[in-house]
Design a protein around this motif. Structure first.
Motif, PDB file in Angstrom:
ATOM      1  N   ALA A   1       0.680  -1.666  -0.217  1.00  0.00           N
ATOM      2  CA  ALA A   1      -0.067   0.113  -0.308  1.00  0.00           C
ATOM      3  C   ALA A   1       0.172   1.213   0.329  1.00  0.00           C
ATOM      4  O   ALA A   1       0.873   2.364   1.052  1.00  0.00           O
ATOM      5  CB  ALA A   1      -1.072   0.461   1.251  1.00  0.00           C
ATOM      6  N   PRO A   2       1.851   1.083  -0.916  1.00  0.00           N
ATOM      7  CA  PRO A   2       1.643   3.224  -0.961  1.00  0.00           C
ATOM      8  C   PRO A   2       1.565   4.440  -0.795  1.00  0.00           C
ATOM      9  O   PRO A   2       1.831   5.394  -0.873  1.00  0.00           O
ATOM     10  CB  PRO A   2       3.173   2.660  -2.369  1.00  0.00           C
ATOM     11  CG  PRO A   2       2.020   1.728  -3.420  1.00  0.00           C
ATOM     12  CD  PRO A   2       1.877   1.107  -2.455  1.00  0.00           C
ATOM     13  N   GLY A   3       0.507   3.737  -1.830  1.00  0.00           N
ATOM     14  CA  GLY A   3      -0.502   5.317  -1.484  1.00  0.00           C
ATOM     15  C   GLY A   3      -0.727   5.712   0.117  1.00  0.00           C
ATOM     16  O   GLY A   3      -1.506   6.765  -0.032  1.00  0.00           O
ATOM     17  N   VAL A   4      -1.263   4.495   0.860  1.00  0.00           N
ATOM     18  CA  VAL A   4      -1.584   5.025   2.296  1.00  0.00           C
ATOM     19  C   VAL A   4      -0.339   5.521   2.720  1.00  0.00           C
ATOM     20  O   VAL A   4      -0.664   6.517   3.823  1.00  0.00           O
ATOM     21  CB  VAL A   4      -2.095   3.783   3.448  1.00  0.00           C
ATOM     22  CG1 VAL A   4      -2.135   3.795   4.242  1.00  0.00           C
ATOM     23  CG2 VAL A   4      -3.260   3.124   2.238  1.00  0.00           C
ATOM     24  N   VAL A   5       0.852   4.901   2.524  1.00  0.00           N
ATOM     25  CA  VAL A   5       2.111   5.624   3.606  1.00  0.00           C
ATOM     26  C   VAL A   5       2.683   7.203   2.436  1.00  0.00           C
ATOM     27  O   VAL A   5       2.513   8.252   3.564  1.00  0.00           O
ATOM     28  CB  VAL A   5       3.299   4.535   3.255  1.00  0.00           C
ATOM     29  CG1 VAL A   5       4.478   5.390   3.720  1.00  0.00           C
ATOM     30  CG2 VAL A   5       3.424   3.208   3.283  1.00  0.00           C
ATOM     31  N   PHE A   6       2.360   7.166   1.297  1.00  0.00           N
ATOM     32  CA  PHE A   6       2.264   8.841   0.649  1.00  0.00           C
ATOM     33  C   PHE A   6       0.825   9.754   0.797  1.00  0.00           C
ATOM     34  O   PHE A   6       1.469  10.588   1.340  1.00  0.00           O
ATOM     35  CB  PHE A   6       2.210   8.537  -1.073  1.00  0.00           C
ATOM     36  CG  PHE A   6       1.651   9.940  -2.406  1.00  0.00           C
ATOM     37  CD1 PHE A   6       3.749  10.235  -1.658  1.00  0.00           C
ATOM     38  CD2 PHE A   6       1.203  10.549  -2.571  1.00  0.00           C
ATOM     39  CE1 PHE A   6       3.234  10.978  -2.896  1.00  0.00           C
ATOM     40  CE2 PHE A   6       1.054  11.453  -2.640  1.00  0.00           C
ATOM     41  CZ  PHE A   6       2.477  12.208  -3.196  1.00  0.00           C
ATOM     42  N   GLY A   7       0.194   9.212   1.528  1.00  0.00           N
ATOM     43  CA  GLY A   7      -0.983   9.521   2.113  1.00  0.00           C
ATOM     44  C   GLY A   7      -0.821  10.389   3.424  1.00  0.00           C
ATOM     45  O   GLY A   7      -0.833  10.989   3.541  1.00  0.00           O
ATOM     46  N   LEU A   8      -0.307   9.519   4.365  1.00  0.00           N
ATOM     47  CA  LEU A   8       0.018   9.616   5.289  1.00  0.00           C
ATOM     48  C   LEU A   8       1.441  10.803   5.540  1.00  0.00           C
ATOM     49  O   LEU A   8       1.264  11.246   6.122  1.00  0.00           O
ATOM     50  CB  LEU A   8       0.647   8.358   6.566  1.00  0.00           C
ATOM     51  CG  LEU A   8      -0.917   7.350   6.710  1.00  0.00           C
ATOM     52  CD1 LEU A   8      -0.357   6.120   7.398  1.00  0.00           C
ATOM     53  CD2 LEU A   8      -1.838   8.235   7.699  1.00  0.00           C
ATOM     54  N   LEU A   9       2.506  10.630   4.601  1.00  0.00           N
ATOM     55  CA  LEU A   9       3.319  11.700   4.780  1.00  0.00           C
ATOM     56  C   LEU A   9       3.193  12.945   4.524  1.00  0.00           C
ATOM     57  O   LEU A   9       3.439  13.847   4.989  1.00  0.00           O
ATOM     58  CB  LEU A   9       4.045  10.825   3.910  1.00  0.00           C
ATOM     59  CG  LEU A   9       5.415   9.891   3.999  1.00  0.00           C
ATOM     60  CD1 LEU A   9       6.315   9.023   3.063  1.00  0.00           C
ATOM     61  CD2 LEU A   9       5.708   9.858   5.470  1.00  0.00           C
ATOM     62  N   ILE A  10       1.777  13.066   3.479  1.00  0.00           N
ATOM     63  CA  ILE A  10       1.376  14.097   3.372  1.00  0.00           C
ATOM     64  C   ILE A  10       0.968  15.147   4.317  1.00  0.00           C
ATOM     65  O   ILE A  10       0.578  16.196   4.883  1.00  0.00           O
ATOM     66  CB  ILE A  10      -0.023  14.067   1.962  1.00  0.00           C
ATOM     67  CG1 ILE A  10       0.780  13.837   1.106  1.00  0.00           C
ATOM     68  CG2 ILE A  10      -0.692  15.376   1.549  1.00  0.00           C
ATOM     69  CD1 ILE A  10       0.447  13.634  -0.287  1.00  0.00           C
ATOM     70  N   ILE A  11       0.163  14.261   5.383  1.00  0.00           N
ATOM     71  CA  ILE A  11      -1.115  14.878   6.053  1.00  0.00           C
ATOM     72  C   ILE A  11       0.256  15.306   7.106  1.00  0.00           C
ATOM     73  O   ILE A  11       0.243  16.469   7.875  1.00  0.00           O
ATOM     74  CB  ILE A  11      -1.535  13.872   6.932  1.00  0.00           C
ATOM     75  CG1 ILE A  11      -3.091  13.475   6.124  1.00  0.00           C
ATOM     76  CG2 ILE A  11      -2.735  13.780   8.086  1.00  0.00           C
ATOM     77  CD1 ILE A  11      -3.881  12.077   5.976  1.00  0.00           C
ATOM     78  N   VAL A  12       0.763  14.562   7.301  1.00  0.00           N
ATOM     79  CA  VAL A  12       2.030  14.832   8.434  1.00  0.00           C
ATOM     80  C   VAL A  12       3.176  15.402   8.128  1.00  0.00           C
ATOM     81  O   VAL A  12       3.432  16.419   9.110  1.00  0.00           O
ATOM     82  CB  VAL A  12       3.000  13.645   8.805  1.00  0.00           C
ATOM     83  CG1 VAL A  12       4.817  13.667   9.751  1.00  0.00           C
ATOM     84  CG2 VAL A  12       2.646  11.904   9.364  1.00  0.00           C
ATOM     85  N   VAL A  13       3.335  16.205   7.081  1.00  0.00           N
ATOM     86  CA  VAL A  13       4.057  17.398   6.604  1.00  0.00           C
ATOM     87  C   VAL A  13       3.274  18.601   6.572  1.00  0.00           C
ATOM     88  O   VAL A  13       3.774  19.547   7.118  1.00  0.00           O
ATOM     89  CB  VAL A  13       4.181  16.630   5.688  1.00  0.00           C
ATOM     90  CG1 VAL A  13       5.007  18.930   4.599  1.00  0.00           C
ATOM     91  CG2 VAL A  13       5.719  15.653   4.959  1.00  0.00           C
TER      92      VAL A  13
END
Length: 379
Positions: free
Chosen positions: A292-304
């Motif tokens: 699930a790379p998309g999930v990690v990508f979305g979480l990184l956006i939220i954190v940033v």
């Protein structure tokens, strides 16, 4: 009584600091392709390519206040313009750059017409439809675009006198084009066009009253934005050497917009940081979770966005503001010494003593009653 004083030579002190920073950045950027391995040089080159595309999107979204989800379509138009010219007509690489820029500029002018009557989510949906519509169209035009198989073209070859490898030469060529594009975007934003875009973004009605023509500047904003995207697409073809309709799906448009927001809307350095985000974060997400790379990508956006709400470009100022206390205000403040406070209290307690008598008002003893007979000399 306090006086307002300014730090002398503040502007002159900033210039050597900015020049020193520019020299350090130029030294690091120039030395990077000789220190990194070829794959890392390729990644750094792609960061520059995405930075050019985001510089155009920043003109439209960050400074123009418009929402566009079709930037990937202009990116694809520039990429295919270069690929068709190289594959079908055998032109040189440098000839494809102005052709892609001019073609996408005209395409942006035509597409800027809906921006005259649409705004917000409605404009975003129209631009998104363009990004969704273009890949199937490219597959249909198989005689020109190669259909689903795409087109394979040659990469720029380094001249013999340079002594550089192919990836190093491509890096320096893309670096030069990126520097010119960012300088053009900077000068454009500091011109009358940039001031008009800011005015419309803040208050379109007030800008129109001040003489700004919203129809003209909205259309030009789309045209300039599409031109930068076309240049980035042309550079993409040079770097990759292959184009395919599946490489330019609407996900690319969403990723570019997310990269700009993370890098910093309305910032001159935001496109560079956003380009690094678009290039490196998906690969990091793939390494963290292959499922699930998309999930990690979305979480990184939220954190940033939680850490830096104004983007990565505004993070240093946010950190410095939290560490270094703000200087006191320079507005004049009343004297709060004990002597002044006691004197002020005395004045408020006996206002009759402290108020001087008006020279025009007669004394109470010499005042005559109203209607009294005039005085004689005997009196």
């Amino acid at each position: 009584m306090s006086t307002i004083t300014g730090a002398p030579g503040t502007v002159r002190a900033r210039r050597p600091r900015a020049a020193l920073t520019a020299l350090v950045v130029a030294a690091v950027v120039g030395y990077a392709p000789f220190y990194l391995v070829p794959f890392q040089v390729f990644q750094l080159t792609m960061v520059l390519v995405y930075a050019v595309a985001l510089a155009g999107l920043n003109l439209l979204v960050g400074f123009g206040g418009q929402i566009s989800l079709g930037h990937g379509a202009f990116f694809a138009a520039g990429a295919y313009t270069a690929a068709v010219m190289l594959d079908r007509y055998g032109t040189g690489h440098l000839a494809t750059l102005p052709a892609a820029a001019a073609g996408c500029f005209l395409l942006g002018l035509g597409f800027g017409v809906p921006a005259l009557r649409l705004r917000g989510l409605y404009l975003a949906l129209v631009t998104l439809s363009f990004a969704v519509f273009l890949p199937p169209l490219l597959k249909r035009l198989e005689a020109v675009t190669g259909g689903s198989m795409g087109l394979t073209v040659d990469k720029p070859r380094p001249p013999a006198w340079s002594g550089l490898a192919e990836d190093q030469w491509t890096y320096f060529v893309v670096l030069a084009v990126t520097a010119v594009a960012l300088l053009l975007a900077r000068n454009l934003l500091r011109s009358r066009v940039g001031r008009a875009l800011r005015a419309m973004r803040d208050d379109e009605g007030a800008a129109e009253v001040m003489g700004v023509r919203p129809a003209l500047h909205k259309t030009l904003a789309f045209a300039w934005s599409a031109m930068f995207a076309g240049v980035a697409g042309c550079l993409y073809t040079w770097v990759i050497g292959f184009v395919s309709p599946d490489s330019f799906s609407f996900v690319l448009s969403v990723t570019l917009l997310a990269g700009l927001v993370v890098g910093g809307l309305g910032s001159l350095y935001g496109p560079l940081l956003g380009g690094a985000f678009v290039m490196y974060v998906p690969s990091v997400s793939q390494d963290v979770s292959e499922a699930a790379p998309g999930v990690v990508f979305g979480l990184l956006i939220i954190v940033v966005m939680f850490v830096a709400p104004t983007g990565l470009a505004g993070l240093p100022a946010r950190v410095l503001g939290a560490v270094i206390p703000r200087p006191p205000r320079t507005t004049a403040t009343p004297d709060r010494t004990p002597e002044a406070v006691s004197a002020h209290g005395a004045e408020s307690a006996s206002p009759a003593r402290s108020r001087p008598s008006s020279p025009q008002a007669p004394a109470v003893a010499d005042a005559e009653p109203v209607g009294a007979p005039p005085r004689t000399e005997k009196e």
